[in-house]
Design an enzyme around this catalytic site. Structure first.
Site: not given
Ligand code: ARG
Length: 478
Positions: A284, A332, A428-429
């Site tokens: 993503h 993902d 993320s990642g």
């Molecule tokens: N989608 C988020 C990002 O792009 C990560 C979110 C993780 N969230 C969580 N509550 N653990 O960085």
């Protein structure tokens, strides 16, 4: 987590599932053959003088002329039946041959090989698949296993006559570069050696193919081979234990952590080094831009500002999982291939991918790291943060009051059900890692969550174990 199948030739703990590609054993169904005409005696009722019922075989009352007529009918019928039988046999043979019922088919061409042709040191598939996955590492002690075509199972490799040159050869076979080779150790295979060993045959040399020099043996004088093909999962600093609810990481504590940035050096996502050329991240992260020339990978420091002072690494290719679903976040995961290999140092090192047979248990303590927000609506920090989380089993994550069925098998949920500790936007990642046998293993990539660190809303991570085959397929294709 994913249960591992034994007796299958693959490096990872998903294994190649030859049950998947092989049809069930042929079991003829009743009725597949037409039944032959049977001489069923028929009876006629004649009136006996004493007025009792008596049955007499019909044959007895038939005359010769009628018999002749019967033979002239049976002959064409039996020819017809024989013909049908011949056609059926042909069809059956065709079916079994094409389904490769008594062997295994090459993946690409479908060519059917006998089981004993796999991993026998002779290439039989046009693309060489039969000899391409014949070694794997097992468990947290990196025990080397080789697939024995003779016993059709995975066997530990005996350390008798073994040396680093053989180690390098096998590491290369598994897709590692020989310059990354670390060492081999003599390891106890325990119950994995119950069927015997694969052992170097007398007079082995390093010039011919290593598989053809290994043969099944019941004895092994020394222990078996533990093989380190790459120096992964080691840190110079133990975690001291924000992400949310964490602490600042010390220099070199998470040497596989990278920052994925835009060309203007804005931190966007995290990632984990798994080899000099490859980074694992989340699919993503690249929805906005999947153009590799718009990304830069920075590594080697806990401070984003510090890292800006050095050249980052350019990206050659971004491989997002082809089944990534942006609605559900299923699958993902992404791989980034760098233009130039990273130079490993105290502060830049890969994390290990789980070996075959390693299971991730719910309740295991794990660590998350990243430059993400320290609270839902906060700014991004300059320093890398770390936090300890608990891995929950999927059933618990999917409870109606928790994540209500949103966790698929490509995901892991981890955090703290009482709230307060979590990854957040910007993480993320990045890695979710566990430590076992003094080695750090990558088990997840930060994917999504509902808010950050809320009660009963653990964070969700890509299930890296589920993707091991996918990762190897892409990183080892050259
Ligand atoms: N989608 C988020 C990002 O792009 C990560 C979110 C993780 N969230 C969580 N509550 N653990 O960085």
């Amino acid at each position: 987590m994913d249960v591992v199948k034994e007796n299958v030739p693959a490096y990872d703990n998903i294994g190649f599932q030859h049950e998947d590609t092989r049809p069930p054993p042929y079991a003829p169904r009743a009725g597949i053959y037409p039944s032959l005409p049977q001489a069923t005696p028929s009876y006629v009722i004649t009136h006996a003088p004493e007025n009792t019922l008596q049955s007499t075989p019909q044959e007895n009352v038939q005359n010769k002329g009628r018999k002749k007529c019967k033979w002239s009918r049976i002959l064409p019928v039996s020819i017809f039946v024989l013909l049908i039988l011949a056609v059926l046999t042909l069809l059956l043979w065709y079916f079994l041959y094409y389904q490769c019922a008594f062997g295994r088919a090459c993946w690409n061409s479908g060519k059917c090989l006998s089981f004993s042709q796999w991993c026998d040191g002779v290439v039989d598939c046009p693309d060489g698949e039969d000899e391409s996955k014949c070694f794997r590492l097992h468990g947290s002690n990196f025990l080397l296993q080789s697939y024995s075509s003779q016993s059709q199972s995975w066997m530990p490799v005996c350390a008798d006559k073994w040396d680093d040159d053989y180690g390098k050869l096998v590491c290369e076979e598994m897709g590692y570069k020989s310059k990354d080779y670390v060492t081999y150790s003599k390891t106890n295979a325990g119950s994995l050696a119950s069927k015997g060993f694969m052992k170097l045959v007398p007079g082995s040399d390093k010039k011919s193919h290593i598989l053809s020099q290994l043969s099944h043996s019941l004895f092994c004088l020394q222990n078996t081979v533990g093989l380190r093909c790459i120096d992964c999962g080691k840190t110079i600093a133990a975690p001291s234990s924000r992400i949310v609810g964490g602490t600042e990481a010390s220099q070199g504590a998470w040497p596989w952590q990278v920052s994925l940035q835009s060309l203007s050096s804005r931190h966007i996502c995290g990632g984990s080094i798994i080899s000099p050329l490859w980074i694992v991240s989340a699919a993503h992260c690249f929805e906005g831009s999947s153009n590799s020339s718009e990304w830069i990978v920075r590594s080697g420091d806990v401070s984003l500002l510090e890292m800006k002072l050095y050249n980052g690494n350019e990206v050659r290719q971004i491989i997002s999982h082809e089944k990534f679903d942006s609605e559900t976040n299923d699958n993902d995961i992404a791989l980034l291939k760098l233009k130039k290999p990273l130079t490993f140092s105290r502060k830049v090192k890969p994390v290990c991918l789980l070996n075959n047979g390693m299971e991730l248990m719910a309740g295991t303590p794990a660590w998350i790291t990243g430059w993400g927000k320290l609270r839902s609506s906060g700014p991004l920090p300059d320093k890398l943060n770390q936090a300890q989380v608990t891995i929950y089993n999927r059933e618990d994550c999917n409870k109606p009051n928790i994540l209500d069925g949103a966790i698929t098998e490509t995901m892991i949920c981890a955090g703290e059900l009482k709230g307060g500790v979590d990854s957040c936007q910007g993480d993320s990642g990045g890695p979710l890692v566990v430590k076992e046998a003094d080695v750090w293993w990558l088990v997840g990539d930060t994917s999504w969550g509902i808010g950050c660190a809320l009660k009963n809303r653990p964070g969700v991570y890509g299930n890296v174990t589920h993707f091991l085959d996918w990762i190897y397929r892409h990183t080892q294709s050259e």
